[in-house]
Design a protein around this motif. Structure first.
Motif, PDB file in Angstrom:
ATOM      1  N   GLY A  52      62.142  33.796  18.058  1.00 18.68           N
ATOM      2  CA  GLY A  52      61.631  33.066  19.212  1.00 18.68           C
ATOM      3  C   GLY A  52      60.576  33.859  19.954  1.00 18.68           C
ATOM      4  N   ASN A  53      60.794  35.185  20.047  1.00 16.98           N
ATOM      5  CA  ASN A  53      59.807  36.062  20.679  1.00 16.98           C
ATOM      6  C   ASN A  53      58.496  36.032  19.897  1.00 16.98           C
ATOM      7  OD1 ASN A  53      58.358  38.532  21.467  1.00 16.98           O
ATOM      8  ND2 ASN A  53      60.245  39.092  22.523  1.00 16.98           N
TER       9      ASN A  53
ATOM     10  N   PHE B 292      64.834  27.764  16.177  1.00 18.61           N
ATOM     11  CA  PHE B 292      64.271  26.866  17.182  1.00 18.61           C
ATOM     12  C   PHE B 292      65.353  26.450  18.177  1.00 18.61           C
ATOM     13  CE2 PHE B 292      61.418  26.300  13.537  1.00 18.61           C
ATOM     14  CZ  PHE B 292      60.194  26.495  14.145  1.00 18.61           C
ATOM     15  N   HIS B 293      66.564  26.256  17.664  1.00 18.05           N
ATOM     16  CA  HIS B 293      67.687  25.907  18.535  1.00 18.05           C
ATOM     17  C   HIS B 293      67.960  27.039  19.526  1.00 18.05           C
ATOM     18  CE1 HIS B 293      71.565  24.282  19.774  1.00 18.05           C
ATOM     19  NE2 HIS B 293      72.096  25.478  19.551  1.00 18.05           N
ATOM     20  N   MET B 294      67.955  28.275  19.029  1.00 17.89           N
ATOM     21  CA  MET B 294      68.185  29.419  19.908  1.00 17.89           C
ATOM     22  C   MET B 294      67.066  29.543  20.928  1.00 17.89           C
ATOM     23  SD  MET B 294      69.705  32.323  17.309  1.00 17.89           S
ATOM     24  CE  MET B 294      70.141  33.434  18.649  1.00 17.89           C
ATOM     25  N   PHE B 295      65.838  29.302  20.496  1.00 19.31           N
ATOM     26  CA  PHE B 295      64.690  29.413  21.402  1.00 19.31           C
ATOM     27  C   PHE B 295      64.807  28.426  22.565  1.00 19.31           C
ATOM     28  CE2 PHE B 295      60.293  28.138  22.535  1.00 19.31           C
ATOM     29  CZ  PHE B 295      59.812  29.358  22.977  1.00 19.31           C
ATOM     30  N   LEU B 296      65.301  27.224  22.270  1.00 19.24           N
ATOM     31  CA  LEU B 296      65.341  26.173  23.290  1.00 19.24           C
ATOM     32  C   LEU B 296      66.621  26.170  24.104  1.00 19.24           C
ATOM     33  CD1 LEU B 296      63.806  23.216  21.238  1.00 19.24           C
ATOM     34  CD2 LEU B 296      62.683  24.575  23.005  1.00 19.24           C
ATOM     35  N   THR B 297      67.708  26.706  23.557  1.00 16.63           N
ATOM     36  CA  THR B 297      68.993  26.593  24.251  1.00 16.63           C
ATOM     37  C   THR B 297      69.545  27.907  24.798  1.00 16.63           C
ATOM     38  OG1 THR B 297      70.238  26.846  22.172  1.00 16.63           O
ATOM     39  CG2 THR B 297      69.624  24.600  22.830  1.00 16.63           C
ATOM     40  N   GLU B 298      69.095  29.037  24.258  1.00 23.82           N
ATOM     41  CA  GLU B 298      69.585  30.321  24.741  1.00 23.82           C
ATOM     42  C   GLU B 298      68.680  30.841  25.863  1.00 23.82           C
ATOM     43  OE1 GLU B 298      72.287  32.318  23.941  1.00 23.82           O
ATOM     44  OE2 GLU B 298      72.988  30.475  22.983  1.00 23.82           O
ATOM     45  N   PRO B 299      69.178  30.961  27.086  1.00 23.43           N
ATOM     46  CA  PRO B 299      68.320  31.372  28.201  1.00 23.43           C
ATOM     47  C   PRO B 299      67.676  32.744  27.991  1.00 23.43           C
ATOM     48  CG  PRO B 299      70.646  31.413  28.819  1.00 23.43           C
ATOM     49  CD  PRO B 299      70.563  30.705  27.512  1.00 23.43           C
TER      50      PRO B 299
ATOM     51  N   LYS C 216      71.400  22.236   4.085  1.00 22.67           N
ATOM     52  CA  LYS C 216      71.467  23.653   4.466  1.00 22.67           C
ATOM     53  C   LYS C 216      70.098  24.176   4.856  1.00 22.67           C
ATOM     54  CE  LYS C 216      73.562  28.017   3.225  1.00 22.67           C
ATOM     55  NZ  LYS C 216      74.374  28.018   4.435  1.00 22.67           N
ATOM     56  N   CYS C 217      69.047  23.735   4.140  1.00 25.57           N
ATOM     57  CA  CYS C 217      67.679  24.144   4.492  1.00 25.57           C
ATOM     58  C   CYS C 217      67.351  23.765   5.922  1.00 25.57           C
ATOM     59  CB  CYS C 217      66.673  23.498   3.535  1.00 25.57           C
ATOM     60  SG  CYS C 217      66.614  24.234   1.893  1.00 25.57           S
ATOM     61  N   ILE C 218      67.670  22.531   6.273  1.00 24.15           N
ATOM     62  CA  ILE C 218      67.391  22.057   7.631  1.00 24.15           C
ATOM     63  C   ILE C 218      68.195  22.856   8.647  1.00 24.15           C
ATOM     64  CG2 ILE C 218      67.554  20.103   9.207  1.00 24.15           C
ATOM     65  CD1 ILE C 218      65.347  19.871   7.107  1.00 24.15           C
ATOM     66  N   LYS C 219      69.472  23.103   8.334  1.00 27.79           N
ATOM     67  CA  LYS C 219      70.327  23.846   9.259  1.00 27.79           C
ATOM     68  C   LYS C 219      69.808  25.259   9.479  1.00 27.79           C
ATOM     69  CE  LYS C 219      75.146  25.213  10.016  1.00 27.79           C
ATOM     70  NZ  LYS C 219      76.528  25.189   9.468  1.00 27.79           N
ATOM     71  N   ILE C 220      69.389  25.913   8.387  1.00 25.35           N
ATOM     72  CA  ILE C 220      68.874  27.281   8.482  1.00 25.35           C
ATOM     73  C   ILE C 220      67.578  27.313   9.275  1.00 25.35           C
ATOM     74  CG2 ILE C 220      67.875  29.164   7.140  1.00 25.35           C
ATOM     75  CD1 ILE C 220      69.934  28.569   4.979  1.00 25.35           C
ATOM     76  N   TRP C 221      66.687  26.383   9.004  1.00 27.91           N
ATOM     77  CA  TRP C 221      65.384  26.378   9.674  1.00 27.91           C
ATOM     78  C   TRP C 221      65.490  26.023  11.155  1.00 27.91           C
ATOM     79  CZ3 TRP C 221      62.729  23.579   5.004  1.00 27.91           C
ATOM     80  CH2 TRP C 221      62.221  24.551   4.137  1.00 27.91           C
TER      81      TRP C 221
ATOM     82  N   GLY D 203      55.948  30.659  10.865  1.00 27.08           N
ATOM     83  CA  GLY D 203      56.424  31.480   9.759  1.00 27.08           C
ATOM     84  C   GLY D 203      57.534  32.422  10.196  1.00 27.08           C
ATOM     85  N   CYS D 204      57.356  33.039  11.386  1.00 29.36           N
ATOM     86  CA  CYS D 204      58.401  33.928  11.921  1.00 29.36           C
ATOM     87  C   CYS D 204      59.724  33.191  12.054  1.00 29.36           C
ATOM     88  CB  CYS D 204      57.973  34.464  13.286  1.00 29.36           C
ATOM     89  SG  CYS D 204      56.694  35.730  13.234  1.00 29.36           S
ATOM     90  N   GLU D 205      59.656  31.942  12.524  1.00 31.44           N
ATOM     91  CA  GLU D 205      60.867  31.162  12.728  1.00 31.44           C
ATOM     92  C   GLU D 205      61.479  30.706  11.412  1.00 31.44           C
ATOM     93  OE1 GLU D 205      61.839  29.876  16.613  1.00 31.44           O
ATOM     94  OE2 GLU D 205      61.688  31.861  15.780  1.00 31.44           O
ATOM     95  N   LEU D 206      60.631  30.332  10.474  1.00 32.50           N
ATOM     96  CA  LEU D 206      61.130  29.762   9.226  1.00 32.50           C
ATOM     97  C   LEU D 206      61.692  30.806   8.263  1.00 32.50           C
ATOM     98  CD1 LEU D 206      58.363  27.074   8.563  1.00 32.50           C
ATOM     99  CD2 LEU D 206      60.621  26.755   9.579  1.00 32.50           C
TER     100      LEU D 206
END
Length: 520
Positions: free
Chosen positions: A435-436, A280-287, A271-276, A111-114
């Protein structure tokens, strides 16, 4: 700010207004070509943004957000007080009854992510109102469900509907620039951790004096009250406020458009998919997001597991249900001690940034106090473990003292990590801190299923050994803090996102860049 702010095409706002004075009655905004539309920038309307709200208005808004966060975390933690009665009512095992808590926390993580990126696109106010409405709605079937499956579904949907700290922390980025935001982050962070303790304290009184249904009715009453109070909170999202200002100015004949209007935001499947996907993208790719979220998540999971030991530990001294609930107060006291301890540190850092410029204090400085408070997590767990032997060897106050140390460390870890991420990601802070929140709630949800078996099934001295195991894990979890403190600049240098935000901030004379200006 320059005396004559410029638009994206270099035309001065005042010059532009002068040129339009004779055209106000002839401009057809509805049929205007996209190339003729001029974007209204933050610098052109800075005075109406959240950064310029009076201090009492900003802290009033933050106080309401404090209540919202307490309410959401209360929903996650109070369920535990009804587990034994849920097992009796639906004729399931105690372990099965705990699934309702695990499902809520795991769904809360998603929910936090979405919810977070939607608040960045459409504003904080509507997202929080919708979230609170659905969270409150799902309390009703949870309370009235005739079967266990219905209860689990209601709990899962309630967790998924919770926007959580990612949205509330995003509001800090809306109203404070990085140079001044730490006081606000510390305040909101306190509500996030305190809510998890308020639940078992209040829940112990409900369990002792009322029927099972009141575990859910109390959550609903608190949630409805908070939603009503939040209804009167103004919007703070920068892009939304700029859009509103642009519409107001067009009524006066000025050809300016907000970033959201120019983007022609429409809700489509793509757009829904891109926003959601964004958080998750930041969580997995941003160190930065990945490392600090895992650190905070493991810390929260350790705390959640440790809390399951309260009942068997304090029952050795003959504590009643209410007394066991009150045993959580030292943890709450620890949170407040940690919060107060951060204030002089924040004061010193803020003063230096104002005096010497923001670049005079590296972002990693926000982790400095954590270097000294994080070890209290291991110390507290080891101390709690070996004061859990019970009477007559140890007084009941001993494990409570160590519980307070654990509270200090847990707050410090949460506060320092989110403060660092908000400063690093500015307008995308909701997605970054999502992500946190994801790591904390997901790992806590998993912990809900193994915590009690851990404190009951280890041969020999299960209470002492269980907390000792957690203490050993805490040592390993806190080691990366020191690596991140010393190597943070190199890690940030690998982040295209963080580097572009830093560059935009320099262009804006230290102000946070708007999301509309970002290309990442």
């Amino acid at each position: 700010m320059a005396s004559t702010p410029t638009l994206h095409n270099g035309i001065g706002m005042r010059d532009h207004e002068a040129n339009n004075k004779t055209e106000n009655d002839t401009i057809d905004f509805d049929n205007m070509d996209e190339k003729e539309k001029i974007e209204l920038l933050e610098s052109d309307c800075y005075d109406i943004l959240g950064y310029n709200f009076p201090w009492y208005k900003r802290w009033g808004i933050l106080s309401v957000i404090f209540m919202v966060q307490i309410s959401m975390n209360l929903n996650a933690s109070m369920y535990a007080n009804g587990i034994d009665r849920i097992a009796q009512k639906f004729k399931v095992s105690l372990q099965a009854a705990r699934a309702g808590q695990a499902l809520f926390l795991i769904a809360y993580a998603f929910g936090c992510e979405l919810w977070a990126p939607w608040s960045e696109e459409y504003g904080r106010w509507p997202v929080l109102q919708i979230s609170l409405f659905f969270v409150n709605l799902w309390q009703i079937p949870a309370a009235l469900s005739p079967n266990f499956g219905g209860l689990l579904v209601a709990r899962f949907l309630g967790g998924l509907s919770s926007a959580g700290g990612s949205v509330t922390l995003g509001m800090v980025a809306d109203m404070w620039q990085p140079i001044d935001q730490q006081y606000a982050v510390a305040f909101v962070g306190l509500s996030s951790v305190a809510g998890s303790v308020v639940g078992p304290i209040a829940g112990s009184f409900v369990h002792e004096r009322y029927s099972l249904i009141w575990v859910f009715w109390l959550q609903l009453l608190v949630g409805v009250f908070v939603q009503i109070v939040h209804f009167f909170v103004p919007e703070t999202r920068v892009s939304v406020l700029i859009d509103r200002e642009a519409r107001r100015r067009r009524k006066l004949g000025e050809n300016v458009w907000g970033p959201g209007e120019l983007a022609q935001t429409k809700i489509t499947f793509e757009k829904c998919i891109k926003i959601w996907v964004r958080p998750f993208h930041m969580f997995l790719t941003e160190p930065i997001v990945l490392c600090l979220s895992l650190l905070s998540g493991f810390s929260d999971a350790l705390i959640f597991t440790f809390l399951e030991g309260f009942q068997p530990v304090f029952k050795q001294w003959g504590f009643s249900t209410i007394q066991i609930g009150l045993a959580f107060l030292p943890l709450l006291i620890g949170y407040f001690i940690a919060y107060i301890s951060f204030l002089p540190v924040i004061y010193a850092q803020t003063k230096k940034r104002h005096r010497d410029g923001e670049d005079s204090v590296l972002p990693e400085t926000r982790l400095w106090w954590l270097l000294y408070t994080a070890p209290l997590l291991s110390i507290g767990l080891f101390g709690f473990a070996w004061t859990s032997v019970g009477p007559p060897n140890v007084p009941w106050i001993a494990p409570m003292i160590f519980a307070a140390l654990i509270g200090i460390a847990n707050y410090a870890i949460y506060m320092a990590t989110i403060d660092y991420m908000i400063a690093s990601y500015g307008p995308y802070s909701s997605s970054a801190t999502g992500g946190n929140g994801f790591a904390r709630d997901f790992l806590a949800g998993i912990a809900a299923m193994y915590s009690t078996p851990l404190y009951t099934n280890i041969p020999g001295r299960p209470l002492e050994y269980a907390s000792t195991i957690l203490g050993c894990i805490a040592v390993m979890v806190t080691i990366p803090i020191y690596f991140f403190y010393w190597k943070g600049p190199q890690i940030r240098a690998r982040s295209k996102f963080a580097q572009e935000l830093a560059g935009k901030r320099k262009e804006n004379d230290g102000r946070r860049a708007s999301m509309a200006s970002m290309t990442v």
